[in-house]
Design a protein around this motif. Structure first.
Motif, PDB file in Angstrom:
ATOM      1  N   THR A 174       1.076  -1.744   0.162  1.00  0.00           N
ATOM      2  CA  THR A 174       0.144   0.194   0.136  1.00  0.00           C
ATOM      3  C   THR A 174       0.969   1.472  -0.172  1.00  0.00           C
ATOM      4  O   THR A 174       0.140   1.821   0.064  1.00  0.00           O
ATOM      5  CB  THR A 174      -0.854   0.221   1.065  1.00  0.00           C
ATOM      6  N   ALA A 175       1.818   1.764   0.015  1.00  0.00           N
ATOM      7  CA  ALA A 175       2.874   2.062   0.289  1.00  0.00           C
ATOM      8  C   ALA A 175       3.232   3.327  -1.128  1.00  0.00           C
ATOM      9  O   ALA A 175       3.228   4.622  -1.171  1.00  0.00           O
ATOM     10  CB  ALA A 175       4.272   1.658   0.398  1.00  0.00           C
ATOM     11  N   ASP A 176       2.400   2.408  -2.496  1.00  0.00           N
ATOM     12  CA  ASP A 176       2.802   3.251  -3.541  1.00  0.00           C
ATOM     13  C   ASP A 176       0.898   3.479  -3.863  1.00  0.00           C
ATOM     14  O   ASP A 176       1.034   4.452  -5.219  1.00  0.00           O
ATOM     15  CB  ASP A 176       2.914   2.206  -4.682  1.00  0.00           C
ATOM     16  N   ARG A 177       0.138   3.572  -2.762  1.00  0.00           N
ATOM     17  CA  ARG A 177      -1.111   4.045  -3.725  1.00  0.00           C
ATOM     18  C   ARG A 177      -1.137   5.299  -3.350  1.00  0.00           C
ATOM     19  O   ARG A 177      -0.565   6.360  -2.421  1.00  0.00           O
ATOM     20  CB  ARG A 177      -2.269   3.088  -2.332  1.00  0.00           C
ATOM     21  N   ARG A 178      -1.862   6.361  -4.597  1.00  0.00           N
ATOM     22  CA  ARG A 178      -1.448   7.210  -4.745  1.00  0.00           C
ATOM     23  C   ARG A 178      -2.986   8.120  -3.235  1.00  0.00           C
ATOM     24  O   ARG A 178      -4.041   7.337  -3.149  1.00  0.00           O
ATOM     25  CB  ARG A 178      -2.871   7.884  -6.398  1.00  0.00           C
ATOM     26  N   CYS A 179      -2.211   9.382  -2.660  1.00  0.00           N
ATOM     27  CA  CYS A 179      -2.922   9.600  -1.979  1.00  0.00           C
ATOM     28  C   CYS A 179      -2.613  10.965  -1.398  1.00  0.00           C
ATOM     29  O   CYS A 179      -2.224  11.514  -1.734  1.00  0.00           O
ATOM     30  CB  CYS A 179      -2.292   8.959  -0.544  1.00  0.00           C
ATOM     31  N   VAL A 180      -3.805  11.656  -0.912  1.00  0.00           N
ATOM     32  CA  VAL A 180      -3.925  12.729  -0.577  1.00  0.00           C
ATOM     33  C   VAL A 180      -3.912  13.258   1.080  1.00  0.00           C
ATOM     34  O   VAL A 180      -4.625  12.469   1.802  1.00  0.00           O
ATOM     35  CB  VAL A 180      -4.737  13.768  -1.494  1.00  0.00           C
ATOM     36  N   PHE A 181      -3.054  14.168   1.789  1.00  0.00           N
ATOM     37  CA  PHE A 181      -2.657  14.346   2.734  1.00  0.00           C
ATOM     38  C   PHE A 181      -2.841  15.381   2.818  1.00  0.00           C
ATOM     39  O   PHE A 181      -2.899  16.777   2.138  1.00  0.00           O
ATOM     40  CB  PHE A 181      -1.240  13.813   3.504  1.00  0.00           C
ATOM     41  N   GLY A 230      -2.691  23.943  16.705  1.00  0.00           N
ATOM     42  CA  GLY A 230      -2.987  22.618  16.214  1.00  0.00           C
ATOM     43  C   GLY A 230      -3.568  22.625  14.796  1.00  0.00           C
ATOM     44  O   GLY A 230      -4.379  21.245  15.092  1.00  0.00           O
ATOM     45  N   PHE A 231      -2.942  22.736  13.903  1.00  0.00           N
ATOM     46  CA  PHE A 231      -2.971  21.923  12.797  1.00  0.00           C
ATOM     47  C   PHE A 231      -2.249  20.362  12.998  1.00  0.00           C
ATOM     48  O   PHE A 231      -1.524  20.145  13.338  1.00  0.00           O
ATOM     49  CB  PHE A 231      -1.787  22.612  11.755  1.00  0.00           C
ATOM     50  N   VAL A 232      -3.352  19.638  12.006  1.00  0.00           N
ATOM     51  CA  VAL A 232      -3.010  18.143  12.392  1.00  0.00           C
ATOM     52  C   VAL A 232      -2.798  18.151  10.755  1.00  0.00           C
ATOM     53  O   VAL A 232      -2.999  18.416   9.762  1.00  0.00           O
ATOM     54  CB  VAL A 232      -4.669  17.287  12.926  1.00  0.00           C
ATOM     55  N   TYR A 233      -2.009  16.426  10.605  1.00  0.00           N
ATOM     56  CA  TYR A 233      -1.992  16.277   8.995  1.00  0.00           C
ATOM     57  C   TYR A 233      -2.605  15.169   8.642  1.00  0.00           C
ATOM     58  O   TYR A 233      -2.175  13.464   9.305  1.00  0.00           O
ATOM     59  CB  TYR A 233      -0.519  16.285   9.555  1.00  0.00           C
ATOM     60  N   LYS A 234      -3.605  14.932   8.405  1.00  0.00           N
ATOM     61  CA  LYS A 234      -4.455  13.646   7.888  1.00  0.00           C
ATOM     62  C   LYS A 234      -4.784  13.316   5.945  1.00  0.00           C
ATOM     63  O   LYS A 234      -4.842  13.986   5.345  1.00  0.00           O
ATOM     64  CB  LYS A 234      -5.814  14.034   8.509  1.00  0.00           C
ATOM     65  N   LEU A 235      -4.827  11.902   6.127  1.00  0.00           N
ATOM     66  CA  LEU A 235      -4.732  11.246   5.125  1.00  0.00           C
ATOM     67  C   LEU A 235      -6.521  11.129   4.900  1.00  0.00           C
ATOM     68  O   LEU A 235      -7.456  10.542   5.757  1.00  0.00           O
ATOM     69  CB  LEU A 235      -5.381   9.565   4.810  1.00  0.00           C
ATOM     70  N   VAL A 236      -6.674  11.722   3.591  1.00  0.00           N
ATOM     71  CA  VAL A 236      -8.090  12.727   3.375  1.00  0.00           C
ATOM     72  C   VAL A 236      -8.889  11.694   2.095  1.00  0.00           C
ATOM     73  O   VAL A 236      -9.970  11.561   1.386  1.00  0.00           O
ATOM     74  CB  VAL A 236      -8.289  14.637   3.251  1.00  0.00           C
ATOM     75  N   SER A 237      -7.836  11.227   1.028  1.00  0.00           N
ATOM     76  CA  SER A 237      -7.935  11.262   0.008  1.00  0.00           C
ATOM     77  C   SER A 237      -6.682   9.147  -0.479  1.00  0.00           C
ATOM     78  O   SER A 237      -6.246   9.537  -0.187  1.00  0.00           O
ATOM     79  CB  SER A 237      -8.641  11.361  -1.341  1.00  0.00           C
ATOM     80  N   ARG A 238      -7.827   8.514  -0.486  1.00  0.00           N
ATOM     81  CA  ARG A 238      -6.362   7.228  -0.924  1.00  0.00           C
ATOM     82  C   ARG A 238      -7.288   6.714  -2.552  1.00  0.00           C
ATOM     83  O   ARG A 238      -8.130   6.723  -3.026  1.00  0.00           O
ATOM     84  CB  ARG A 238      -5.796   6.681  -0.086  1.00  0.00           C
ATOM     85  N   GLU A 239      -6.514   6.099  -3.536  1.00  0.00           N
ATOM     86  CA  GLU A 239      -6.423   5.272  -4.322  1.00  0.00           C
ATOM     87  C   GLU A 239      -7.270   4.085  -3.822  1.00  0.00           C
ATOM     88  O   GLU A 239      -7.643   3.452  -2.784  1.00  0.00           O
ATOM     89  CB  GLU A 239      -5.466   5.114  -4.987  1.00  0.00           C
ATOM     90  N   GLY A 240      -8.798   3.925  -4.693  1.00  0.00           N
ATOM     91  CA  GLY A 240      -9.930   2.882  -4.084  1.00  0.00           C
ATOM     92  C   GLY A 240      -8.296   2.129  -5.501  1.00  0.00           C
ATOM     93  O   GLY A 240      -8.206   1.880  -6.524  1.00  0.00           O
ATOM     94  N   ALA A 241      -9.820   0.529  -4.740  1.00  0.00           N
ATOM     95  CA  ALA A 241      -9.478  -0.601  -6.309  1.00  0.00           C
ATOM     96  C   ALA A 241      -9.372  -0.226  -8.127  1.00  0.00           C
ATOM     97  O   ALA A 241      -8.939  -0.876  -8.700  1.00  0.00           O
ATOM     98  CB  ALA A 241     -10.622  -2.187  -6.001  1.00  0.00           C
ATOM     99  N   ASP A 242     -10.471   0.560  -8.381  1.00  0.00           N
ATOM    100  CA  ASP A 242     -10.654   0.787  -9.680  1.00  0.00           C
ATOM    101  C   ASP A 242     -10.061   1.859 -10.535  1.00  0.00           C
ATOM    102  O   ASP A 242      -9.333   2.845 -11.777  1.00  0.00           O
ATOM    103  CB  ASP A 242     -12.172   1.570  -9.749  1.00  0.00           C
ATOM    104  N   GLY A 243      -8.985   2.657  -8.937  1.00  0.00           N
ATOM    105  CA  GLY A 243      -7.706   3.517  -9.749  1.00  0.00           C
ATOM    106  C   GLY A 243      -7.651   5.082  -9.544  1.00  0.00           C
ATOM    107  O   GLY A 243      -7.137   5.511  -9.523  1.00  0.00           O
TER     108      GLY A 243
END
Length: 429
Positions: free
Chosen positions: A24-31, A315-328
């Motif tokens: 999963t390290a290669d999954r496209r993501c948005v933080f 008080g900023f946080v760094y969160k994963l908000v999107s990731r690549e799904g099974a359909d790309g």
């Protein structure tokens, strides 16, 4: 420059190891970096530190020394060490430019990258943005309270040596005129200022000898510190030594409003109508506001500034908000924890303005571009594209941007009393 790669938390790399192993390290993501609320009941926050983040990213390299430490300590396995040795950020970063205002939910920074590339940047990014934005937010309140009177940053001795340099930079973005910190002057081109402390007076046989020495060395335009002993006598001696060309006197103790009134009267009676009065002594935005009617020409601010005036982090946080799904395709993900929920989806933002240019709302689009009704202003700009820095914004740009952004706010936003955010945050999808 030294590597910034180990300015991070242990678990960033253990997460990386696990995701490298499971693929999963290669999954496209948005933080995304955002704050859930404004600290201290403040009505707005100021973004600062983005430029330092980009500088730190350029030095985020795992060299031989860093890899040797990770292996020796057994932090991660050999496969992860090999991956880190070749690490180069290749993603995109968008965000609010320095000097922009932020409100609850504002996507201050967005990192589009693989999970592996993005996740290990969390601590580095947050440590810089949380500190610098807190300082800039406090400093902006101080400069608002000061009006046209200049503020000088002089808090170096009240914080860590590197934090002091960063604080001076953040304060300059927020409108401070100068800093006492010479490294901030060298590194960031910030004007520096300073003359003498009480020790200078005490080392001489008399106050007169100290003042005469300072004037000989620095000229009649210098600032003399007049409260080592008796203020009234100190002012009289300063006038005798410096003459009518004396630049300024500094007051560092007592009831500053009363002392400033008496000092102004004494200076004017002596013909020193052009000699300025600078005040110091544990000032914050409230003390500065209380001196608005006093005959004060400038302020020196230290402890309260470098500690965020009671709000030392944004008080900023760094969160994963999107990731690549099974359909790309990217799919929104969100934390649902009580009191710590996040909003999933890739964000963009604009500031909704009235036809007269007054801010009405922070409008955040979720996986869509927010609707612009014709008077609005887009907030996010490209900072890094395909791993290459594209932002060329300067500290002068940031100073000007903040003043322009403050002018957009409704008048109540500049009150020092606790209150709700100056404008609401609205989500569109």
């Amino acid at each position: 420059m030294p590597s910034t790669a180990l300015l991070t938390d242990h678990y960033e790399l253990t997460m990386l190891q696990a995701t490298l192993a499971d693929g999963t390290a290669d999954r496209r993501c948005v933080f995304e970096v955002f704050g859930r609320r404004l600290g201290g009941g403040r009505r707005f926050g100021v973004v600062a530190g983005t430029g330092r983040v980009l500088d730190a990213l350029a030095d985020f390299r795992f060299g031989e020394d860093e890899i040797a430490f990770l292996r020796r300590q057994g932090v991660v396995d050999d496969a992860t060490c090999d991956w880190l040795a070749d690490y180069r950020f290749t993603g995109d970063i968008w965000g609010y430019p320095e000097g922009e205002l932020w409100f609850p939910g504002s996507p201050v920074l967005r990192v589009d990258a693989s999970f592996g590339e993005g996740v290990i940047l969390e601590t580095l990014i947050l440590s810089i943005l949380n500190h610098d934005s807190a300082i800039a937010s406090a400093a902006a309140r101080m400069t608002i309270a000061a009006g046209d009177r200049p503020c000088i940053e002089m808090g170096t001795r009240r914080t860590h040596e590197e934090s002091a340099v960063a604080a001076a930079r953040a304060a300059y973005i927020a409108g401070f005129a100068a800093t006492s910190n010479l490294e901030a002057g060298r590194r960031h081109g910030i004007p520096t200022a300073g003359t003498a402390a009480h020790a200078f007076t005490l080392v001489h046989d008399s106050e007169r000898d100290a003042f005469a020495s300072q004037v000989r060395a620095l000229g009649e335009g210098t600032t003399l510190l007049v409260d080592t002993y008796d203020i009234t006598q100190g002012v009289a001696t300063a006038v005798e030594v410096g003459g009518r060309a004396l630049g300024a006197v500094r007051l560092d103790s007592g009831d500053l409003a009363d002392v400033a009134q008496a000092t102004r009267a004494q200076l004017d009676a002596a013909g020193n109508t052009d000699t300025r009065i600078t005040v110091t002594s544990d000032l914050d935005e409230y003390a500065i506001a209380a001196l608005a009617a006093a005959p004060v020409d400038g302020y020196g601010v230290g402890t309260s500034l470098v500690t965020g005036s009671g709000v030392p982090t944004s008080g900023f946080v760094y969160k994963l908000v999107s990731r690549e799904g099974a359909d790309g395709r990217l799919v929104g993900v969100a934390k649902k924890s009580k009191d710590k929920a996040s909003v999933g989806g890739r964000k963009t933002a604009l500031r909704r303005l009235t036809s007269r240019g007054v801010a009405e709302a922070e409008v955040i689009g979720i996986d869509v571009k927010p609707r612009d009704d014709g008077d609005d202003r887009e907030l996010m700009v490209p900072l890094v594209e395909s791993g290459e820095r594209v932002s060329t914004s300067t500290l002068r740009d940031a100073r000007e941007r903040l003043q322009a952004s403050l002018r957009e706010l409704p008048a109540a936003a500049k009150r020092l009393s606790k209150g709700d955010p100056a404008i609401p945050t609205i989500y569109e999808d």
